[in-house]
Every structure is written in structure tokens, then in C-alpha cells.
Design a protein around this motif. Structure first.
Motif, PDB file in Angstrom:
ATOM      1  N   TYR A 102      44.638  30.837  52.613  1.00 47.77           N
ATOM      2  CA  TYR A 102      43.732  30.697  51.835  1.00 47.77           C
ATOM      3  C   TYR A 102      43.608  32.588  51.070  1.00 47.77           C
ATOM      4  O   TYR A 102      43.568  33.657  51.543  1.00 47.77           O
ATOM      5  CB  TYR A 102      42.026  30.635  51.679  1.00 47.77           C
ATOM      6  N   ASN A 105      40.188  35.423  44.905  1.00 49.44           N
ATOM      7  CA  ASN A 105      40.575  36.027  44.062  1.00 49.44           C
ATOM      8  C   ASN A 105      41.800  37.375  43.336  1.00 49.44           C
ATOM      9  O   ASN A 105      42.280  37.768  43.174  1.00 49.44           O
ATOM     10  CB  ASN A 105      40.231  36.269  42.409  1.00 49.44           C
ATOM     11  N   HIS A 113      47.731  44.144  48.247  1.00 53.80           N
ATOM     12  CA  HIS A 113      47.979  42.577  48.916  1.00 53.80           C
ATOM     13  C   HIS A 113      48.798  41.361  47.704  1.00 53.80           C
ATOM     14  O   HIS A 113      49.885  41.409  48.934  1.00 53.80           O
ATOM     15  CB  HIS A 113      46.360  41.740  47.768  1.00 53.80           C
ATOM     16  N   ASP A 136      41.427  27.522  39.083  1.00 53.18           N
ATOM     17  CA  ASP A 136      40.903  28.158  38.023  1.00 53.18           C
ATOM     18  C   ASP A 136      42.406  28.691  37.288  1.00 53.18           C
ATOM     19  O   ASP A 136      41.794  27.404  36.482  1.00 53.18           O
ATOM     20  CB  ASP A 136      41.622  29.681  38.826  1.00 53.18           C
ATOM     21  N   ASN A 390      36.280  33.361  49.008  1.00 53.10           N
ATOM     22  CA  ASN A 390      35.063  33.317  49.776  1.00 53.10           C
ATOM     23  C   ASN A 390      35.290  31.498  49.380  1.00 53.10           C
ATOM     24  O   ASN A 390      33.837  31.352  48.488  1.00 53.10           O
ATOM     25  CB  ASN A 390      33.777  33.905  49.113  1.00 53.10           C
ATOM     26  N   SER A 394      33.365  28.807  46.634  1.00 55.68           N
ATOM     27  CA  SER A 394      34.206  29.331  45.655  1.00 55.68           C
ATOM     28  C   SER A 394      34.443  27.767  45.646  1.00 55.68           C
ATOM     29  O   SER A 394      35.456  27.591  44.298  1.00 55.68           O
ATOM     30  CB  SER A 394      35.037  30.041  45.792  1.00 55.68           C
ATOM     31  N   ILE A 414      41.020  38.693  56.312  1.00 56.31           N
ATOM     32  CA  ILE A 414      40.911  40.202  55.555  1.00 56.31           C
ATOM     33  C   ILE A 414      40.127  40.117  54.783  1.00 56.31           C
ATOM     34  O   ILE A 414      40.281  40.081  53.716  1.00 56.31           O
ATOM     35  CB  ILE A 414      42.629  39.997  55.521  1.00 56.31           C
ATOM     36  N   ASP A 415      39.050  41.618  55.016  1.00 52.57           N
ATOM     37  CA  ASP A 415      38.307  40.949  54.518  1.00 52.57           C
ATOM     38  C   ASP A 415      37.010  41.764  54.697  1.00 52.57           C
ATOM     39  O   ASP A 415      37.482  42.196  55.880  1.00 52.57           O
ATOM     40  CB  ASP A 415      37.484  39.934  53.979  1.00 52.57           C
ATOM     41  N   ASN A 419      30.562  37.341  54.655  1.00 53.25           N
ATOM     42  CA  ASN A 419      30.058  36.389  54.223  1.00 53.25           C
ATOM     43  C   ASN A 419      29.818  35.074  54.391  1.00 53.25           C
ATOM     44  O   ASN A 419      30.356  34.428  56.022  1.00 53.25           O
ATOM     45  CB  ASN A 419      30.946  36.689  52.429  1.00 53.25           C
ATOM     46  N   ARG A 574      28.797  33.049  33.687  1.00 52.75           N
ATOM     47  CA  ARG A 574      28.872  34.471  33.709  1.00 52.75           C
ATOM     48  C   ARG A 574      28.362  34.932  33.840  1.00 52.75           C
ATOM     49  O   ARG A 574      28.022  34.880  31.971  1.00 52.75           O
ATOM     50  CB  ARG A 574      30.621  34.693  34.109  1.00 52.75           C
ATOM     51  N   SER A 581      31.373  35.437  44.039  1.00 56.42           N
ATOM     52  CA  SER A 581      30.573  35.382  44.658  1.00 56.42           C
ATOM     53  C   SER A 581      30.263  36.465  45.780  1.00 56.42           C
ATOM     54  O   SER A 581      29.542  36.672  46.504  1.00 56.42           O
ATOM     55  CB  SER A 581      31.102  34.784  46.150  1.00 56.42           C
ATOM     56  N   ASN A 667      29.086  25.004  43.832  1.00 54.71           N
ATOM     57  CA  ASN A 667      29.852  24.465  44.683  1.00 54.71           C
ATOM     58  C   ASN A 667      29.054  23.717  46.247  1.00 54.71           C
ATOM     59  O   ASN A 667      29.605  22.573  46.530  1.00 54.71           O
ATOM     60  CB  ASN A 667      30.843  25.421  45.468  1.00 54.71           C
TER      61      ASN A 667
HETATM   62  N1  LIG Z   1      32.116  26.224  40.272  1.00 51.20           N
HETATM   63  C1  LIG Z   1      32.792  27.577  40.187  1.00 51.20           C
HETATM   64  N2  LIG Z   1      33.013  27.653  41.043  1.00 51.20           N
HETATM   65  C2  LIG Z   1      33.790  28.493  40.621  1.00 51.20           C
HETATM   66  C3  LIG Z   1      34.815  29.472  39.645  1.00 51.20           C
HETATM   67  C4  LIG Z   1      33.215  28.515  38.693  1.00 51.20           C
HETATM   68  O1  LIG Z   1      33.308  29.128  37.796  1.00 51.20           O
HETATM   69  N3  LIG Z   1      32.419  27.682  38.934  1.00 51.20           N
HETATM   70  N4  LIG Z   1      35.318  30.257  39.271  1.00 51.20           N
HETATM   71  C5  LIG Z   1      36.557  29.731  40.054  1.00 51.20           C
HETATM   72  C6  LIG Z   1      37.532  31.102  39.625  1.00 51.20           C
HETATM   73  S1  LIG Z   1      37.640  31.592  38.260  1.00 51.20           S
HETATM   74  C7  LIG Z   1      37.203  31.820  40.476  1.00 51.20           C
HETATM   75  S2  LIG Z   1      38.275  33.592  40.318  1.00 51.20           S
HETATM   76  C8  LIG Z   1      37.330  31.847  42.316  1.00 51.20           C
HETATM   77  C9  LIG Z   1      36.882  32.989  42.977  1.00 51.20           C
HETATM   78  O2  LIG Z   1      37.054  32.259  44.850  1.00 51.20           O
HETATM   79  P1  LIG Z   1      37.049  33.444  45.741  1.00 51.20           P
HETATM   80  O3  LIG Z   1      38.651  34.277  45.585  1.00 51.20           O
HETATM   81  O4  LIG Z   1      37.443  32.328  46.472  1.00 51.20           O
HETATM   82  O5  LIG Z   1      35.989  34.357  46.066  1.00 51.20           O
HETATM   83  P2  LIG Z   1      35.149  35.554  45.783  1.00 51.20           P
HETATM   84  O6  LIG Z   1      34.083  35.688  45.109  1.00 51.20           O
HETATM   85  O7  LIG Z   1      36.650  36.273  44.317  1.00 51.20           O
HETATM   86  O8  LIG Z   1      35.570  36.947  46.747  1.00 51.20           O
HETATM   87  C10 LIG Z   1      36.275  37.856  47.105  1.00 51.20           C
HETATM   88  C11 LIG Z   1      36.241  38.394  48.767  1.00 51.20           C
HETATM   89  O9  LIG Z   1      37.087  39.262  48.650  1.00 51.20           O
HETATM   90  C12 LIG Z   1      36.085  39.821  49.548  1.00 51.20           C
HETATM   91  N5  LIG Z   1      37.675  41.675  49.229  1.00 51.20           N
HETATM   92  C13 LIG Z   1      37.214  41.515  47.769  1.00 51.20           C
HETATM   93  N6  LIG Z   1      37.746  43.358  47.688  1.00 51.20           N
HETATM   94  C14 LIG Z   1      39.351  42.921  48.321  1.00 51.20           C
HETATM   95  C15 LIG Z   1      40.239  43.479  48.718  1.00 51.20           C
HETATM   96  O10 LIG Z   1      39.960  44.668  48.039  1.00 51.20           O
HETATM   97  N7  LIG Z   1      40.401  43.123  49.886  1.00 51.20           N
HETATM   98  C16 LIG Z   1      40.211  42.726  50.980  1.00 51.20           C
HETATM   99  N8  LIG Z   1      40.819  41.932  51.791  1.00 51.20           N
HETATM  100  N9  LIG Z   1      39.047  41.946  50.293  1.00 51.20           N
HETATM  101  C17 LIG Z   1      38.158  41.867  49.097  1.00 51.20           C
HETATM  102  C18 LIG Z   1      35.396  40.299  49.095  1.00 51.20           C
HETATM  103  O11 LIG Z   1      34.409  40.532  50.520  1.00 51.20           O
HETATM  104  C19 LIG Z   1      34.936  38.900  48.870  1.00 51.20           C
HETATM  105  O12 LIG Z   1      34.482  38.454  50.217  1.00 51.20           O
HETATM  106  O13 LIG Z   1      35.974  30.832  42.192  1.00 51.20           O
HETATM  107  C20 LIG Z   1      36.095  29.474  41.664  1.00 51.20           C
HETATM  108  N10 LIG Z   1      35.164  29.101  41.504  1.00 51.20           N
END
Ligand SMILES: Nc1nc2c(c(=O)[nH]1)N[C@H]1C(S)=C(S)[C@@H](COP(=O)(O)OP(=O)(O)OC[C@H]3O[C@@H](n4cnc5c(=O)[nH]c(N)nc54)[C@H](O)[C@@H]3O)O[C@H]1N2
Ligand SMILES: Nc1nc2c(c(=O)[nH]1)N[C@H]1C(S)=C(S)[C@@H](COP(=O)(O)OP(=O)(O)OC[C@H]3O[C@@H](n4cnc5c(=O)[nH]c(N)nc54)[C@H](O)[C@@H]3O)O[C@H]1N2
Ligand code: SF4
Ligand SMILES: [Mo]
Length: 713
Positions: A102, A105, A113, A136, A390, A394, A414-415, A419, A574, A581, A667
Motif C-alpha cells: 500500500y 499520498n 519514493h 482519490d 495510513n 484513509s 516505511i514511515d 500511527n 479539508r 491523517s 472512515n
Molecule cells: N473520508 C475520506 N477519506 C479520505 C479522503 C477524503 O477526502 N475523505 N481523502 C483521500 C485522499 S485524497 C488521500 S490522498 C488519502 C491519503 O491517505 P494516506 O496516504 O494513506 O494517508 P496520509 O494521511 O497521507 O498518511 C501519510 C503517511 O506518510 C507518512 N509520511 C509523510 N511523509 C513521508 C515521507 O517522506 N516518507 C515516508 N516514508 N513517510 C512519510 C506519514 O507519517 C503518514 O503515516 O486519504 C484519502 N481518504
């Protein structure tokens, strides 16, 4: 002595230029880079919060291994070996599909990455690849793949030059813009509203609607019908303006007759918008010298996401605004993301094991990840690699996934945070700060509203105990390949990869030019290029792809009574101080007023005997949460609104500041069975819910309801 380094901000799609001020090696202040030719000094509160991120004591700096509820440090080489060996062993015992991946974002925001992970995924060779893309922008990618032949041949709204902008389901004043990289977007929108017309169609009078010339309320999920009616109204005013696409356009008659055949008699009951309003807007759109229609999260993560994105492309096409200055046109990008060698395929090559959902762009819809873990049988997922994601907060039915992760034989993340998701990992590999890496925005330069390029140079050396993101991929890849008896070719550092990418692009821009321009380079406005770059088999725009016609057909046969039902529908929001998250760890973003509440129209509260500030139960088919309500006049009656990315109070999460932030996860309510029919993107919005006031005794216990995680610290 104080020095400054200039880099692109990596926290959202706006890629603002930042001036990072250093005292020796220490980052002491951040401000917008006034000399950035694209962002002109713009910065939002998140840009400054990089200071919090860098200093956060909870941020992991060394690999950690979990034993029961305890986390113990482990050396890098041992960590790579452990990860590689366990993944290879599980595949040897149970087949390739035993490992799932998985990608979240932030992968898109980091060259270390996005340019490196494909090699690791390729080595893993599993059908069970997932990412945040299917909660997304999949509908955008799918539509572009079908119509233009490449998922990233994505027409971008020419925001600075258009005269009429029809915007559905997007709130760039809070989100800073998406699939439309435009730093300082509020200013650009205000300029547009002053010279032309900005119309926002949204169930909430958003921050963006407030700067628009007109805001039109729409019932959640009503956009497909609105867009069908809009197209019909345009075509009633005159023939399609498609002369510019002559010889390059297939399927126009088919699509016009299919759209024309859809009944729109229920327009007002289903959408809340009158036929007169649609006709007036369609006429204004056609009358504008240059116009563009665009829709984002609100129309993508809902029951008709792909259909909406296709209809939006058709609005631009039949009005003659596709691939035209001031309309919608793809960016050319100095490091190409389209063209030879860039396609990840057009989908349908395999299906998910349990529900039979089709693959797209090399991935399966994340709405089916949990069932692939918990359903026994051949091909069951037993190990998971997450990278910068996460999904517990998400993706649909996060609680269900939360429980499923407990049953894995092995999980590696990788994080740099423990969380809601990574707390289940056996091993966490934290990359060094991105500020220690050279970086080039592969994706956001390609989705920008101007042609821009910038190399962000590392701000300091890595410490001996730190590993860069790309070094972690190389380390894991080598260890996995050794254990699995496969080949692994280590990839060179970012600077070499960036130079190779520029050479592939052959635009004349090279590394030396980027190095000589620390504030970035502006290469001018967007130019028409779509027609010359079409990658469809026919070499033409395919206006009527079979799968999309079928989706329109399914739409025409929908249950209208259900669509018009009066019950409450949930949508997201937002805030400018949020980032999905994970940024509730930043004190400077979470201070001040609470932002987690369920917002509801005062009439909807009154009808349920609920007072402003009461604690309520919110129930969906899938789950229930307890939270506070807030009366909100900016919402359409019948619509409730909750931000996602909250719910940090779970056992074992190690994000001290975030855990103090109230709020539950959107979610925990979303439904993994609710996916749209075009490509399987999750339908997170327009979710049917019931809201009731909690009896004071229950309300006083606080916290969430959902069954908690099965292991605890
Ligand atoms: N109900 C609902 N759910 C949604 C959305 C919504 O509008 N409504 N939006 C959706 C959308 S658009 C998206 S993009 C997703 C996002 O969903 P995800 O991508 O699963 O979650 P994020 O909250 O972006 O989590 C980012 C993670 O990356 C880590 N991180 C940050 N920077 C770095 C880095 O440089 N390297 C590494 N290895 N880790 C890093 C952080 O610690 C965190 O754990 O959520 C979706 N979920
Ligand atoms: N501050 C901040 N900025 C962010 C993020 C963040 O979490 N915080 N996340 C980043 C990410 S990963 C992304 S993908 C982008 C997303 O960027 P946007 O898409 O601009 O962000 P949202 O705020 O989700 O906007 C969705 C809008 O759709 C509306 N909406 C909901 N349902 C419907 C519907 O059925 N029909 C219509 N017409 N509208 C509907 C909502 O009211 C909301 O105004 O933002 C990015 N920027
Ligand atoms: S708008 Fe986006 S890119 Fe710009 S400073 Fe804020 S988070 Fe960073
Ligand atoms: Mo996103």
C-alpha cells in the motif's frame, strides 16, 4: 552565521518555493521564497509546520522492531535482512500474492519514493498492489487513459487565463488545489472572479465558494445528472464546437446520442438544481471566450466518480475548450510522465481474488484490501508493505482494516511515525528528513498550471545513522532479492536519476540549468499539446469509450427514488491547517479552535432535537462513531460534513500531540462495498448516515464506539 536554502515545499500539490533559514546546520525559520517565479512568496501554515515536523520527538529516526507491544531499535542492515527474508519466505510458502503493498499520498511528493518504488514493486511481483489513488484520483486517470490513451495525459485548467471556471467538488482555497498545481491559488481565483466568472457547485458554501461569483448548492452525488443536463443544455444551444479536433476525434456521435437519451426530469429532486439554472450556466459557459470545467475530490470519491470525470472532459471537448489556451490542456513536463515507457497499463489485466474487482494502473481498489487479508484460501494476503500511508484512517471501513492488520504474519512500513496503521507493523523503516535529499517534483510539475521546473537541493548531509528514502528502497530490494533468489540492480542517487529523466525528456533543460536556478525556472504558460501526444490505439481522442458508455447506461437505469431520498448524506472537508491523517502532530497547526466536529445545518439539528455542541452518534451501514456536532449555515440542508484523518486516540499510536486532538475517523463510517462503477474508486462522499443525540450518560464517557484494536500497548 545564518544562511538560506531554497526548496519546494513537499506537503501539498502547490509546491511553493520556501526559503529555509539555517543557523549552522540548524533549521531556524521558514518563509515563502519571494523570488520563486511560480509561487511568488506564497506560504500556508503547513509550510511553517515543517519546523514542528523536523523537531518532533515522536518522529522515528532509527528502524524499530516490534515485540508484542514493545518497540525496540534495530540496525539498518538487520532491518533490511529481516524485511527481505520474511517477505520472500511468505511468498515461497504461499505464492507471490501473499505479499500486498500500500502506497500512501506522500510517495507522490518525494522523488526518493516515486522514482524508486516501482523497482521494488516489480521485484515483489504481486497482484495485490494498492494505493491512496483509489480513494482519490483514479477516475481522472481512468478517464484520461480511455479518452487520450495515457492516465497522465490530464488536461489542467488554465486558471490564469480562463474567463469562466465551472468548478465542481473542489475547495482549493482550503486544499491549495489538486490536479491543478497553482501556488497561491486563492489570489489566482480572486483575479479570475474579478476579470471573469468563477462558479462553484458544492453541497457546502466553502471557502472557495465564498470568493466565487456564484455558488450553486448540489445534493451529494447529484453531479452526474447535473453534468448530463449541462451537456444537453449546451447542445441545445448549438452544434458541438469540435472543428479543432477534426480527424482526431472518434465516437462523438455515439456519445452525443447516449448523453441526449438520458432522462433529466428528476434533475431538481435529485440534485437540488433547477433546469433554468443549468440552462443559464451552460449559456454563460458557451458565451465566455475561454472556459473550463473541472471537478475534484467531491466528484471523484462518490458513487458516479468516473462518469463525472468523463462528463467533465466532454464539457470541455464539445465547447471547444479542450487543449486550448484558457481551457484545459496538459502540461508538457520536462521529465516526461507520458510517452514511451511511462504507461502502467490500461487495466483489467487481473482481478481481485475475493470480489473480482479489476486491476487499473497496476493496482487493485484499496476498498478490497481488508477482505484480501481476512478471507482464507489460496492467494490470501499474509504480509503487507506500507510506504508513507495510513490506510486505517484513509480507506473505507478503516476499523475493519485495523482488525485485519492484526491477522497478518508480517508487516513492514516505511514511515517515520507509529500511527494508526504502522502500529501493527513488525518493523518500521523511517527515512531521513526529505530536507537531506535532492528532489524534483515528477508529478506536480506535470500537473502545474504553468510550465515550471526546479531542483530542490539537499539542505544538509545525512547523519551516519540515517538512511534516505531511496537508500531504504535499495536496501530492502537487495535483501529481498537475495532471499528470493531474484536480481536487484541498485538505483543511483536522485541527482543521477533526475539528470537521466531530463535527458529522456529532451526539452533542452539539463541539470546544470536547474542547479543555476535555485528559485526554480518558469518556462511559460501551458501550450496546446494534447492532440499531438494522444496515445490511444487510434491516435484519436476517444469520446465514447465502451466502459464509460456502459457506466452511463447503468446511470440511466439507477434507482431514482433512492437517489432523491431525503435522508442525511455525509461529505468530507479539508481545513487549511490539515494534511490528510498525519499533520495533527504539529502544534502550530492544531492549536486554537477544534476542527473535528460533524457540521450540520441548524434545521437538521432542530429536526432531531440536537443542540449545537451536543455529542452525537453517527451511524452508517458499516460503523458508528461518537463525536460533537456544530451548527453550520454554510451547508445545504440534508448534508452533514466531517473531516477525515482524525481518530488518533487508539492504543499504541505514538504521536503525542495528535493523540490529544479530539475527533473520530470518517472512515470508520465508510463502506468498502460502496465503490463507483467506472474503475472501483471508493465512494466516500454522499454516504447515507443517521445522527442521533447521545444520552448525557453515554456522552460523558467520551471516545469512540467502534470495536477497538485487538492488541494494545
Ligand atoms: N473520508 C475520506 N477519506 C479520505 C479522503 C477524503 O477526502 N475523505 N481523502 C483521500 C485522499 S485524497 C488521500 S490522498 C488519502 C491519503 O491517505 P494516506 O496516504 O494513506 O494517508 P496520509 O494521511 O497521507 O498518511 C501519510 C503517511 O506518510 C507518512 N509520511 C509523510 N511523509 C513521508 C515521507 O517522506 N516518507 C515516508 N516514508 N513517510 C512519510 C506519514 O507519517 C503518514 O503515516 O486519504 C484519502 N481518504
Ligand atoms: N489543507 C489541506 N490541503 C490538502 C489536503 C488536506 O488534507 N488538507 N489534502 C491534499 C490531497 S491528498 C488532496 S487529494 C487534495 C483535494 O483537494 P480538493 O478536492 O480541493 O479538496 P476537498 O476539500 O476534499 O474538496 C472537495 C469538495 O467537494 C465537496 N463535495 C463533497 N461531496 C460532493 C458532491 O457529491 N458533489 C460536489 N459537487 N461536491 C461535493 C466538498 O464539500 C468539498 O468542498 O487536497 C490536498 N490539499
Ligand atoms: S500551500 Fe502547500 S506547498 Fe505551499 S506552503 Fe502550504 S503546504 Fe506547502
Ligand atoms: Mo489525495
Amino acid at each position: 552565521m545564518q544562511t538560506s536554502v531554497f526548496r519546494a515545499c513537499d506537503l501539498c500539490e502547490a509546491i511553493c518555493g520556501l526559503e529555509l533559514q539555517l543557523d549552522g546546520d540548524r533549521l531556524v525559520a521558514i518563509r515563502g521564497d519571494a523570488d520563486d517565479p511560480f509561487s511568488h512568496g506564497h506560504i500556508c501554515p503547513k509550510g511553517n509546520a515543517i519546523l514542528d515536523l523536523e523537531a518532533d520527538p515522536d518522529r522515528l529516526r532509527t528502524p524499530m522492531r516490534r515485540e508484542g507491544a514493545q518497540w525496540l531499535p534495530i540496525g539498518w542492515e538487520d532491518a533490511f535482512e529481516l524485511a527481505g527474508r520474511r517477505l520472500a519466505m511468505l511468498q515461497q510458502a504461499h505464492g507471490q500474492s501473499a505479499v500486498a503493498t500500500y502506497l500512501g499520498n506522500p510517495n507522490v511528493h518525494h522523488f526518493g519514493h516515486i522514482a524508486y518504488l516501482p523497482a521494488l514493486l516489480k521485484a515483489l511481483r504481486t497482484p495485490n498492489m494498492f494505493s491512496a489513488s483509489s480513494v482519490d484520483q483514479w477516475p481522472h486517470q481512468f478517464t484520461c487513459a480511455r479518452m487520450y490513451g495515457h492516465q497522465f495525459l490530464l488536461p489542467i485548467p488554465d486558471i490564469d487565463r480562463t474567463d469562466f471556471f465551472l468548478m465542481l467538488g473542489a475547495n482549493p482555497v482550503a486544499s491549495n488545489g489538486s490536479l491543478m498545481t497553482a501556488p497561491g491559488i486563492a489570489k489566482r481565483l480572486k483575479a479570475l472572479a474579478a476579470r471573469g466568472t468563477l462558479v462553484v457547485v458544492d453541497p457546502r458554501r466553502t471557502e472557495t465558494a465564498q470568493v466565487a461569483n456564484e455558488h450553486v448548492f448540489i445534493r451529494p452525488g447529484g453531479d452526474a445528472l447535473f453534468l448530463v443536463a449541462f451537456l444537453q443544455a449546451m447542445l441545445a444551444l448549438g452544434p458541438p464546437r469540435v472543428s479543432a479536433y477534426e480527424g482526431k476525434l472518434n465516437g462523438l456521435d455515439a456519445v452525443l446520442s447516449a448523453v441526449g437519451a438520458v432522462a433529466t426530469g428528476s434533475l431538481e429532486t435529485e440534485t437540488g438544481i433547477s433546469a433554468d439554472t443549468v440552462r443559464r450556466l451552460a449559456a454563460a459557459f458557451l458565451a465566455a471566450p475561454r472556459a473550463v470545467a473541472y471537478g475534484r475530490m467531491g466528484v471523484s470519491v462518490q458513487p458516479w466518480g468516473t462518469l463525472c470525470q468523463w462528463l467533465l472532459q466532454l464539457v470541455n471537448l464539445v465547447s471547444g475548450n479542450l487543449d486550448r489556451e484558457g481551457g484545459a490542456l496538459p502540461n508538457e513536463a520536462e521529465i516526461p510522465v507520458t510517452g514511451p515507457g511511462t504507461s502502467t497499463g490500461h487495466g483489467g489485466r487481473w482481478r481481485s481474488r475475493v470480489r473480482g474487482l479489476p486491476e487499473f494502473a497496476g493496482e487493485l481498489p484499496v476498498a478490497c484490501l481488508a477482505e484480501e487479508i481476512v478471507t482464507p484460501g489460496d492467494g490470501q494476503v499474509r504480509a503487507l508493505l506500507t510506504v508513507a500511508g495510513n490506510p486505517v484512517l484513509s480507506t473505507p471501513d478503516g476499523r475493519g482494516l485495523d482488525r485485519a492488520l492484526d491477522g497478518l504474519d508480517f508487516m513492514v512500513s516505511i514511515d517515520f511515525y507509529i500511527n494508526e496503521t504502522t502500529r501493527h507493523a513488525d518493523l518500521i523503516l523511517p527515512p531521513a528528513s526529505s530536507l537531506t535529499q535532492d528532489h524534483y517534483d515528477l508529478i506536480f510539475n506535470a500537473f502545474a498550471v504553468r510550465r515550471v521546473a526546479r531542483l530542490s537541493q539537499a539542505l544538509r548531509e545525512r547523519e551516519p545513522g540515517e538512511r534516505a528514502d531511496w537508500e531504504i528502497v535499495n536496501g530492502m530490494g537487495a535483501a529481498y532479492a537475495a532471499a528470493a533468489g531474484k536480481d536487484w540492480r541498485a538505483l543511483p542517487p536522485p541527482r543521477a536519476m533526475i539528470a537521466a529523466g531530463l535527458a529522456r525528456g529532451d526539452s533542452g533543460l539539463d541539470l546544470a540549468a536547474l542547479l543555476a536556478a535555485p528559485h526554480g525556472i518558469d518556462l511559460g504558460p501551458l501550450r496546446p499539446s494534447l492532440l499531438a501526444r494522444l496515445e490511444t490505439a487510434s491516435g484519436c481522442i476517444e469520446a465514447a469509450p465502451a466502459e464509460l458508455l456502459a457506466e452511463l447506461d447503468r446511470f440511466a437505469g439507477r434507482d431514482r427514488a433512492q437517489a432523491a431520498e431525503a435522508g442525511l448524506r455525509l461529505i468530507g472537508r479539508r481545513d487549511v491547517r490539515s494534511n490528510n491523517s498525519w499533520m495533527h502532530i504539529a502544534p502550530r497547526l492544531v492549536k486554537g479552535k477544534a476542527r473535528h466536529q460533524l457540521a450540520m445545518h441548524p434545521d437538521d439539528l432542530a429536526a432531531r432535537g440536537i443542540g449545537d455542541g451536543d455529542r452525537v452518534s453517527v451511524r452508517s451501514r458499516t460503523g458508528e462513531i461518537h463525536t460533537e456536532v456544530r451548527a453550520d449555515h454554510t451547508l445545504m440542508p440534508g448534508v452533514a460534513c466531517l473531516p477525515h484523518g482524525f481518530g488518533h486516540g487508539r492504543n499504541g499510536v505514538r504521536m503525542a500531540r495528535a493523540s490529544l486532538v479530539p475527533g473520530e475517523s470518517y472512515n470508520d463510517l465508510t463502506d468498502p462495498l460502496a465503490i463507483e462503477g467506472g474503475c472501483g474508486n471508493a465512494a466516500l462522499n454522499a454516504l447515507p448516515i443517521e445522527v442521533t443525540r447521545l444520552a448525557p450518560a453515554i456522552a460523558a464517557t467520551g471516545g469512540a464506539t467502534g470495536a477497538g484494536p485487538t492488541w494494545s500497548a
